[in-house]
Write a protein that holds these residues in place. Structure first.
Motif, PDB file in Angstrom:
ATOM      1  N   UNK A 411      21.613   7.855  -3.030  1.00 52.11           N
ATOM      2  CA  UNK A 411      20.355   7.150  -2.800  1.00 52.11           C
ATOM      3  C   UNK A 411      19.284   8.122  -2.321  1.00 52.11           C
ATOM      4  N   UNK A 412      18.040   7.733  -2.512  1.00 51.90           N
ATOM      5  CA  UNK A 412      16.880   8.454  -1.958  1.00 51.90           C
ATOM      6  C   UNK A 412      16.889   9.940  -2.301  1.00 51.90           C
ATOM      7  N   UNK A 413      17.160  10.266  -3.563  1.00 50.28           N
ATOM      8  CA  UNK A 413      17.259  11.673  -3.952  1.00 50.28           C
ATOM      9  C   UNK A 413      15.927  12.398  -3.848  1.00 50.28           C
ATOM     10  N   UNK A 414      14.836  11.662  -3.868  1.00 57.58           N
ATOM     11  CA  UNK A 414      13.517  12.303  -3.759  1.00 57.58           C
ATOM     12  C   UNK A 414      13.099  12.567  -2.308  1.00 57.58           C
ATOM     13  N   UNK A 415      13.908  12.126  -1.357  1.00 59.74           N
ATOM     14  CA  UNK A 415      13.555  12.350   0.055  1.00 59.74           C
ATOM     15  C   UNK A 415      13.499  13.851   0.325  1.00 59.74           C
ATOM     16  N   UNK A 416      12.412  14.307   0.934  1.00 58.16           N
ATOM     17  CA  UNK A 416      12.225  15.730   1.210  1.00 58.16           C
ATOM     18  C   UNK A 416      13.052  16.109   2.433  1.00 58.16           C
ATOM     19  N   UNK A 417      13.958  17.041   2.244  1.00 61.90           N
ATOM     20  CA  UNK A 417      14.778  17.535   3.351  1.00 61.90           C
ATOM     21  C   UNK A 417      14.184  18.801   3.969  1.00 61.90           C
ATOM     22  N   UNK A 418      13.567  19.647   3.152  1.00 64.35           N
ATOM     23  CA  UNK A 418      12.965  20.895   3.639  1.00 64.35           C
ATOM     24  C   UNK A 418      11.472  20.868   3.308  1.00 64.35           C
ATOM     25  N   UNK A 419      10.635  20.378   4.220  1.00 66.32           N
ATOM     26  CA  UNK A 419       9.203  20.222   3.907  1.00 66.32           C
ATOM     27  C   UNK A 419       8.516  21.520   3.514  1.00 66.32           C
ATOM     28  N   UNK A 420       8.789  22.613   4.229  1.00 70.07           N
ATOM     29  CA  UNK A 420       8.089  23.867   3.927  1.00 70.07           C
ATOM     30  C   UNK A 420       8.485  24.425   2.570  1.00 70.07           C
ATOM     31  N   UNK A 421       9.726  24.201   2.170  1.00 71.81           N
ATOM     32  CA  UNK A 421      10.176  24.681   0.861  1.00 71.81           C
ATOM     33  C   UNK A 421       9.976  23.640  -0.229  1.00 71.81           C
ATOM     34  N   UNK A 422       9.665  22.398   0.155  1.00 74.38           N
ATOM     35  CA  UNK A 422       9.474  21.340  -0.829  1.00 74.38           C
ATOM     36  C   UNK A 422      10.757  20.941  -1.533  1.00 74.38           C
ATOM     37  N   UNK A 423      11.885  21.034  -0.839  1.00 73.58           N
ATOM     38  CA  UNK A 423      13.183  20.750  -1.452  1.00 73.58           C
ATOM     39  C   UNK A 423      13.721  19.418  -0.958  1.00 73.58           C
ATOM     40  N   UNK A 424      14.414  18.724  -1.849  1.00 71.48           N
ATOM     41  CA  UNK A 424      14.800  17.343  -1.610  1.00 71.48           C
ATOM     42  C   UNK A 424      16.303  17.188  -1.383  1.00 71.48           C
ATOM     43  N   UNK A 425      16.669  15.977  -1.058  1.00 74.46           N
ATOM     44  CA  UNK A 425      18.078  15.614  -0.981  1.00 74.46           C
ATOM     45  C   UNK A 425      18.764  15.832  -2.328  1.00 74.46           C
ATOM     46  N   UNK A 426      18.072  15.530  -3.406  1.00 71.19           N
ATOM     47  CA  UNK A 426      18.622  15.788  -4.735  1.00 71.19           C
ATOM     48  C   UNK A 426      18.892  17.263  -4.965  1.00 71.19           C
ATOM     49  N   UNK A 427      18.012  18.133  -4.471  1.00 75.06           N
ATOM     50  CA  UNK A 427      18.240  19.580  -4.590  1.00 75.06           C
ATOM     51  C   UNK A 427      19.507  19.990  -3.850  1.00 75.06           C
TER      52      UNK A 427
END
Length: 700
Positions: A411-427
């Motif tokens: 779920x929520x694969x687009x949620x941003x986990x690393x804001x400065x790098x712009x990387x998501x849960x999906x990444x």
């Protein structure tokens, strides 16, 4: 009336196979070897006019151009293009081959994918030959064949792709069997293939779709094992918990692991009676058997049939399932059965080759094989990555199908986990799917501690030792004995146990970013497999200073002939791991770490310290931490992602790299997989290394 071809070849995506179990024989089905290489769509066009050159382009599954990396294949296709009446678009696999033309495993081709230097590419052509194996035709001239049945497309393919004897060195057609796959499956088992692809002969080609019209038939291991004991049952289970099984190596019964699934109630009763009738006081195994529950021993004359996925790096069974007792087999005749080593013995014949089958190479030595990487970085997980990408692109939640048959809701694969790098849960999930073959052996059978970041690395986090919630099928949990578990409060005591892709991705799904295993295994939690030195820079200490301290640690290690392996922490520090002999206590491991850390701090007091209190440490020093060597303490494992702002990865290094110097920010969840493809699994050497000789160290 055939459809007219209007698509751009670079925009086409290949059709994908599902994991639904196919029948082994059925009219209308087509069976092909599952080749372990690089999927490619191949655009081949004859000269547009007299004097012009043909056009050849190779596109990977995600549409990236790969023709530069495989000049031999491109030259051959260009020569064949001159005989074509019009353009064709092939679906194919690029595979590494040995000198006899036998297809090899992905590890032999993975480094080719990213080469750009002409000199390196030509050198790779000489050292590691490759071939293109075509199995489908999407375009024939101006006709779009994707709406035609597979059987018709195959006939057109055979008419268009007709390499001569010399060209078959580079370009071939796949082997296939119609209606009955038994013979092909037998060869797959004998020669160590990954499995078969089973296709509906009437199916159309659905670009970019995963459909049950194409199905994977993955192979599982299966053989007999001698029963040498059982464990006490747990919770509501009766009669016994698991069978302790092994095989004979000469006259010694070697332990192969515990088998606790596959029993119905009637079989539990029947087998329990057989066990009690044979109970003895002494273990029949030559090895030390490690179990979480109390073990009982039996006279070793029962033989059980067991199915399992593979052997672990420790020579134990992974995911074993009991199938039944074998009364037709003498226990003393049971030996470990060894399939031909994949990557050398894989013999997937191709159309046009001779009838002689390659013999491959037998496994050398009698010890357990090293963990076999499924793509080194990624074999078997490519479809998982595709599913995650598709779900994130759609913005939807959903279930993904894993190679072992498990289903996992994400779920929520687009949620941003690393804001400065712009990387998501999906990444994060895609990263773990890709590096799983390297990471999973490092956490196999180890309790895991979770640090969860439900709102990303900039949000609040919390530690979770136990996991009482319901988990999906395939996520392994275990309850440690009360006297072993460092957590003493009442309540559910379930802990997640590493080793499966399902568990790894589930943890990422619940926002546990890093993989933090115990230093011991669940079967023997009180004894360490390794000790670690954690180099943690304090205020004013740069990573260059961390590298200095790591070199000084290496000086001490070399002085006492202590083997050790370094890695970045994935944040600002480094970890140095020391393999320990069996039955090493945590007290001993911590004492070893204390000795090393204290010597470094004494010899370099301006740069290194063992002072635990942060405020008391000298400014600009690196804390040489040996106190992680305590039962229940953890460090992020090799290949683990980290919650550092730059999305770092704990990356194994060579000591030469430590000497030269590295920048840990070069290793992120975006960039690290390319390094792992190029460098291979550096942590294998640590996991299989001869441990430190503690007796000799004590005498010195």
């Amino acid at each position: 009336m055939p459809s007219r071809w209007r698509a751009e070849p670079a925009a086409i995506r290949p059709m994908l196979a599902s994991l639904a179990a196919p029948p082994l024989a059925q009219p209308g089905l087509v069976y092909e070897p599952k080749y372990d290489g690089i999927r490619a769509l191949v655009d081949v066009r004859p000269p547009a006019r007299k004097g012009a050159d043909p056009v050849v382009a190779l596109y990977s599954r995600n549409g990236r151009e790969k023709h530069v990396q495989f000049p031999g294949i491109v030259r051959t296709l260009a020569a064949m293009a001159r005989r074509l009446p019009g353009p064709v678009l092939l679906d194919a696999e690029i595979v590494a081959v040995d000198r006899t033309g036998t297809p090899l495993g992905f590890q032999h081709i993975q480094q080719r994918i990213h080469l750009t230097s002409p000199a390196e590419i030509e050198r790779a052509e000489r050292l590691q030959p490759t071939a293109l194996i075509a199995f489908d035709l999407l375009r024939d001239g101006d006709e779009d064949l994707r709406s035609d049945p597979l059987a018709a497309r195959r006939l057109r393919l055979q008419a268009r792709v007709r390499p001569d004897a010399r060209q078959r060195r580079w370009v071939r057609l796949s082997e296939l069997a119609a209606d009955d796959g038994h013979a092909l499956l037998e060869r797959a088992r004998r020669d160590g293939w990954e499995g078969l692809i089973v296709k509906d002969g009437d199916s159309i080609y659905q670009s970019g779709k995963r459909t049950p019209a194409w199905r994977k038939l993955k192979l599982l291991e299966q053989q007999e094992f001698v029963v040498g004991g059982w464990t006490e049952p747990r919770e509501s289970r009766a009669h016994f918990g698991a069978l302790l099984v092994g095989y004979y190596d000469d006259a010694r019964l070697r332990w192969a692991g515990s088998v606790g699934t596959g029993f119905d109630q009637a079989e539990l009763v029947r087998v329990g009676r057989l066990l009690r009738d044979r109970e003895t006081r002494e273990s029949p195994f030559a090895d030390r058997v490690r179990t979480a529950e109390r073990a009982h021993w039996v006279r070793p004359d029962l033989v059980a049939e067991v199915r399992f996925t593979e052997w672990t790096s420790d020579g134990l069974l992974r995911q074993p399932v009991y199938l039944g007792m074998r009364e037709d087999k003498e226990a003393t005749s049971v030996r470990r059965e060894r399939r031909r080593a994949k990557g050398r013995g894989q013999r997937a014949k191709v159309k046009g080759e001779g009838e002689r089958e390659g013999k491959g190479e037998k496994a050398k030595g009698s010890g357990p094989p090293r963990h076999r990487n499924r793509r080194e970085v990624g074999t078997g997980t490519g479809p998982v990555i595709d599913q995650l990408t598709a779900l994130e692109a759609s913005g939807k939640d959903g279930e993904i199908a894993l190679p072992n048959g498990d289903l996992l809701r994400v779920t929520n694969l687009r949620k941003v986990f690393w804001p400065k790098a712009g990387l998501t849960k999906g990444d994060l999930l895609r990263y773990y799917a890709e590096v799983a073959p390297m990471l999973l052996p490092a956490v196999d059978d180890r309790p895991l501690v979770m640090r969860r970041f439900p709102n990303g690395v900039d949000g609040p986090a919390f530690y979770q030792q136990r996991h009482p919630e319901d988990v999906p099928q395939g996520v392994r949990r275990a309850v440690l004995p009360a006297g072993v578990d460092p957590i003493t409060e009442e309540g559910p005591r379930d802990r997640l146990i590493g080793g499966s892709l399902t568990t790894l991705l589930y943890m990422a799904q619940i926002a546990a970013i890093s993989q933090d295993p115990w230093f011991s295994r669940v079967a023997d939690p009180l004894h360490m497999d390794y000790a670690a030195i954690d180099l943690d820079p304090g205020d004013g200490a740069t990573f260059a200073r961390v590298l200095d301290v790591a070199r000084w640690v290496k000086d001490v290690l070399d002085r006492f002939r202590i083997p050790a392996w370094p890695k970045t922490s994935g944040a600002s520090g480094m970890h140095i791991y020391i393999p320990l002999p069996a039955a090493t206590t945590y007290d001993t491991g911590q004492l070893l770490g204390r000795m090393i850390a204290t010597m470094v701090a004494d010899e370099h007091p301006k740069a290194a310290t063992v002072v635990r209190a942060v405020r008391s440490r000298p400014h600009g020093t690196v804390y040489v931490d040996f106190l992680q060597n305590i039962l229940g303490k953890t460090l992020a494992t090799a290949y683990s992602a980290r919650a550092s702002e730059y999305a770092g990865v704990s990356t194994p290094l060579t000591w030469n790299e430590v000497e030269r110097g590295v920048d840990p920010r070069d290793f992120t969840i975006e960039t690290a997989p390319a390094r792992f493809r190029a460098a291979g699994d550096l942590w294998t050497a640590f996991r299989t290394a001869k441990p430190v000789d503690l007796a000799a160290l004590t005498s010195r």
